[in-house]
Design a protein around this motif. Structure first.
Motif, PDB file in Angstrom:
ATOM      1  N   LEU A  77      11.666   0.456 -11.298  1.00 28.69           N
ATOM      2  CA  LEU A  77      11.796  -0.351 -11.730  1.00 28.69           C
ATOM      3  C   LEU A  77      11.585  -1.605 -11.675  1.00 28.69           C
ATOM      4  CD1 LEU A  77      15.690  -0.185  -9.867  1.00 28.69           C
ATOM      5  CD2 LEU A  77      15.007   0.253 -12.355  1.00 28.69           C
ATOM      6  N   ASP A  78      10.094  -1.649 -11.421  1.00 25.61           N
ATOM      7  CA  ASP A  78       9.008  -2.306 -11.443  1.00 25.61           C
ATOM      8  C   ASP A  78       9.662  -3.365 -10.558  1.00 25.61           C
ATOM      9  OD1 ASP A  78       6.898  -3.970 -11.533  1.00 25.61           O
ATOM     10  OD2 ASP A  78       7.036  -5.725 -13.669  1.00 25.61           O
ATOM     11  N   VAL A  79      10.054  -3.479  -9.172  1.00 29.50           N
ATOM     12  CA  VAL A  79      10.463  -4.312  -7.833  1.00 29.50           C
ATOM     13  C   VAL A  79       9.743  -4.286  -6.936  1.00 29.50           C
ATOM     14  CG1 VAL A  79      12.197  -4.657  -6.674  1.00 29.50           C
ATOM     15  CG2 VAL A  79      13.140  -4.118  -8.748  1.00 29.50           C
ATOM     16  N   ASN A  80       9.260  -5.168  -6.048  1.00 23.10           N
ATOM     17  CA  ASN A  80       8.775  -5.278  -4.907  1.00 23.10           C
ATOM     18  C   ASN A  80       8.806  -5.000  -3.862  1.00 23.10           C
ATOM     19  OD1 ASN A  80       6.704  -6.673  -2.157  1.00 23.10           O
ATOM     20  ND2 ASN A  80       5.509  -6.377  -4.714  1.00 23.10           N
ATOM     21  N   PHE A  81       9.176  -3.743  -3.283  1.00 28.17           N
ATOM     22  CA  PHE A  81       9.278  -3.268  -2.165  1.00 28.17           C
ATOM     23  C   PHE A  81       9.485  -3.738  -1.038  1.00 28.17           C
ATOM     24  CE2 PHE A  81       9.151  -0.357   1.663  1.00 28.17           C
ATOM     25  CZ  PHE A  81      10.578   0.495   1.343  1.00 28.17           C
TER      26      PHE A  81
ATOM     27  N   TYR B 130      11.331   7.217  -1.553  1.00 28.59           N
ATOM     28  CA  TYR B 130      12.559   7.607  -2.631  1.00 28.59           C
ATOM     29  C   TYR B 130      12.528   6.274  -2.667  1.00 28.59           C
ATOM     30  CZ  TYR B 130      11.679  12.049  -3.501  1.00 28.59           C
ATOM     31  OH  TYR B 130      11.818  13.634  -3.115  1.00 28.59           O
ATOM     32  N   VAL B 131      13.687   4.760  -1.991  1.00 31.72           N
ATOM     33  CA  VAL B 131      13.449   4.367  -1.886  1.00 31.72           C
ATOM     34  C   VAL B 131      12.318   3.581  -2.254  1.00 31.72           C
ATOM     35  CG1 VAL B 131      13.938   1.489  -1.252  1.00 31.72           C
ATOM     36  CG2 VAL B 131      15.240   4.102  -0.493  1.00 31.72           C
ATOM     37  N   ALA B 132      11.405   4.013  -2.383  1.00 31.60           N
ATOM     38  CA  ALA B 132      10.285   2.933  -2.552  1.00 31.60           C
ATOM     39  C   ALA B 132       9.279   3.556  -4.393  1.00 31.60           C
ATOM     40  CB  ALA B 132       8.540   3.858  -1.847  1.00 31.60           C
ATOM     41  N   SER B 133      10.052   4.791  -4.472  1.00 31.90           N
ATOM     42  CA  SER B 133      10.152   5.726  -5.464  1.00 31.90           C
ATOM     43  C   SER B 133      10.794   4.785  -6.766  1.00 31.90           C
ATOM     44  CB  SER B 133      10.490   6.470  -5.840  1.00 31.90           C
ATOM     45  OG  SER B 133       9.591   7.493  -4.820  1.00 31.90           O
TER      46      SER B 133
ATOM     47  N   GLU C  47       0.698  -1.369   0.371  1.00 31.01           N
ATOM     48  CA  GLU C  47      -0.218  -0.076  -0.189  1.00 31.01           C
ATOM     49  C   GLU C  47       0.846   1.270  -0.253  1.00 31.01           C
ATOM     50  OE1 GLU C  47      -4.230  -1.671   1.687  1.00 31.01           O
ATOM     51  OE2 GLU C  47      -2.360  -0.863   3.615  1.00 31.01           O
ATOM     52  N   PHE C  48       1.574   1.207   0.562  1.00 27.89           N
ATOM     53  CA  PHE C  48       2.775   1.982   0.713  1.00 27.89           C
ATOM     54  C   PHE C  48       3.575   2.673  -0.492  1.00 27.89           C
ATOM     55  CE2 PHE C  48       7.160   3.650   1.480  1.00 27.89           C
ATOM     56  CZ  PHE C  48       7.089   4.973   1.989  1.00 27.89           C
ATOM     57  N   GLU C  49       4.187   1.294  -1.197  1.00 24.86           N
ATOM     58  CA  GLU C  49       4.678   1.571  -2.388  1.00 24.86           C
ATOM     59  C   GLU C  49       3.685   2.395  -3.819  1.00 24.86           C
ATOM     60  OE1 GLU C  49       7.410  -1.215  -5.390  1.00 24.86           O
ATOM     61  OE2 GLU C  49       6.375  -2.663  -3.691  1.00 24.86           O
ATOM     62  N   GLU C  50       2.178   1.669  -3.421  1.00 28.89           N
ATOM     63  CA  GLU C  50       1.423   2.178  -4.118  1.00 28.89           C
ATOM     64  C   GLU C  50       0.656   3.522  -4.388  1.00 28.89           C
ATOM     65  OE1 GLU C  50      -1.217   1.992  -7.505  1.00 28.89           O
ATOM     66  OE2 GLU C  50       0.240   0.262  -6.755  1.00 28.89           O
ATOM     67  N   ARG C  51       0.446   4.247  -2.941  1.00 30.23           N
ATOM     68  CA  ARG C  51       0.872   6.161  -2.762  1.00 30.23           C
ATOM     69  C   ARG C  51       1.621   6.376  -2.972  1.00 30.23           C
ATOM     70  NH1 ARG C  51      -2.296   7.272   2.725  1.00 30.23           N
ATOM     71  NH2 ARG C  51      -3.135   6.066   2.048  1.00 30.23           N
ATOM     72  N   VAL C  52       3.002   5.534  -3.019  1.00 31.91           N
ATOM     73  CA  VAL C  52       4.603   6.503  -3.886  1.00 31.91           C
ATOM     74  C   VAL C  52       3.887   6.913  -5.187  1.00 31.91           C
ATOM     75  CG1 VAL C  52       6.418   6.894  -3.989  1.00 31.91           C
ATOM     76  CG2 VAL C  52       5.893   5.597  -2.022  1.00 31.91           C
TER      77      VAL C  52
ATOM     78  N   HIS D 246       9.107  13.859 -10.657  1.00 31.11           N
ATOM     79  CA  HIS D 246      10.250  12.447 -10.365  1.00 31.11           C
ATOM     80  C   HIS D 246       9.580  11.645 -11.328  1.00 31.11           C
ATOM     81  CE1 HIS D 246      12.000  16.069  -8.383  1.00 31.11           C
ATOM     82  NE2 HIS D 246      10.972  16.013  -7.120  1.00 31.11           N
ATOM     83  N   LYS D 247       9.404  11.486 -11.954  1.00 31.54           N
ATOM     84  CA  LYS D 247       9.343  10.115 -13.109  1.00 31.54           C
ATOM     85  C   LYS D 247      10.437   9.292 -13.357  1.00 31.54           C
ATOM     86  CE  LYS D 247       4.341   8.551 -13.639  1.00 31.54           C
ATOM     87  NZ  LYS D 247       4.065   7.977 -13.089  1.00 31.54           N
ATOM     88  N   SER D 248      11.539  10.394 -13.515  1.00 28.16           N
ATOM     89  CA  SER D 248      12.463   9.858 -14.475  1.00 28.16           C
ATOM     90  C   SER D 248      13.583   8.814 -13.708  1.00 28.16           C
ATOM     91  CB  SER D 248      13.655  11.000 -15.302  1.00 28.16           C
ATOM     92  OG  SER D 248      14.681  10.543 -15.546  1.00 28.16           O
ATOM     93  N   ILE D 249      14.204   7.764 -14.015  1.00 28.84           N
ATOM     94  CA  ILE D 249      14.780   7.066 -12.898  1.00 28.84           C
ATOM     95  C   ILE D 249      16.154   7.991 -12.733  1.00 28.84           C
ATOM     96  CG2 ILE D 249      16.304   6.187 -15.102  1.00 28.84           C
ATOM     97  CD1 ILE D 249      16.836   3.342 -12.717  1.00 28.84           C
ATOM     98  N   LEU D 250      16.695   8.695 -13.115  1.00 33.66           N
ATOM     99  CA  LEU D 250      17.523  10.203 -12.996  1.00 33.66           C
ATOM    100  C   LEU D 250      17.734  10.767 -12.563  1.00 33.66           C
ATOM    101  CD1 LEU D 250      19.364  10.629 -17.071  1.00 33.66           C
ATOM    102  CD2 LEU D 250      19.928   8.935 -14.779  1.00 33.66           C
ATOM    103  N   ASP D 251      15.941  11.240 -12.124  1.00 34.24           N
ATOM    104  CA  ASP D 251      15.211  12.422 -10.748  1.00 34.24           C
ATOM    105  C   ASP D 251      15.392  11.369  -9.617  1.00 34.24           C
ATOM    106  OD1 ASP D 251      15.139  14.884 -12.338  1.00 34.24           O
ATOM    107  OD2 ASP D 251      12.806  14.050 -12.898  1.00 34.24           O
ATOM    108  N   ILE D 252      14.659  10.050  -9.480  1.00 39.99           N
ATOM    109  CA  ILE D 252      15.040   9.492  -8.267  1.00 39.99           C
ATOM    110  C   ILE D 252      16.261   9.300  -8.344  1.00 39.99           C
ATOM    111  CG2 ILE D 252      13.706   7.416  -7.747  1.00 39.99           C
ATOM    112  CD1 ILE D 252      11.696   6.951  -9.807  1.00 39.99           C
TER     113      ILE D 252
END
Length: 131
Positions: A107-111, A99-102, A8-13, A20-26
């Protein structure tokens, strides 16, 4: 918060990520948040004084086993965070987790899966998990 889940946290993030959608921003925001966590901790010692940091070489006898090691190591910190410093540190750690969750999202990795794997590894290996 008894029904809280990392998913739920990851989904809210994910829902709140607009700018900050770009991996470079993240990854740069993640690095910045690391610095802010460090700064909050240092300021608790240097500006507030609620904690003291006294780092020195840790003397570890040669003949001890790895399982005995923790009894010879020190955190180098004394005192405890005052309410204000605790609030600042917790805020910065929360931002860091955002930002870890972002990063997990982009990267489509499950937190939650990462936390669960680390939890299981620590449970299985205990003190030896970080070797």
């Amino acid at each position: 918060m008894s029904n809280f889940s990392f998913n739920e946290f990851e989904e809210r993030v994910k829902d709140s990520l607009v700018r900050h959608k770009s991996i470079l921003d993240i990854i740069t925001k993640l690095q910045e948040s690391t610095s802010k966590v460090n700064r909050a901790i240092v300021k608790s010692a240097t500006a507030c004084g609620c904690v003291q940091i006294c780092a020195s070489k840790q003397d570890i006898p040669n003949e001890i086993s790895y399982s005995e090691l923790s009894s010879f190591l020190d955190s180098h910190i004394s005192g405890s965070l005052c309410e204000n410093c605790r609030d600042v540190v917790e805020t910065e750690l929360g931002n860091h987790l955002f930002y870890v969750a972002s990063l997990c999202n982009v990267l489509d990795v499950n937190f939650e899966s990462i936390v669960k794997k680390e939890y299981d590894k620590i449970g299985a290996l205990g003190k030896y998990s970080l070797l």
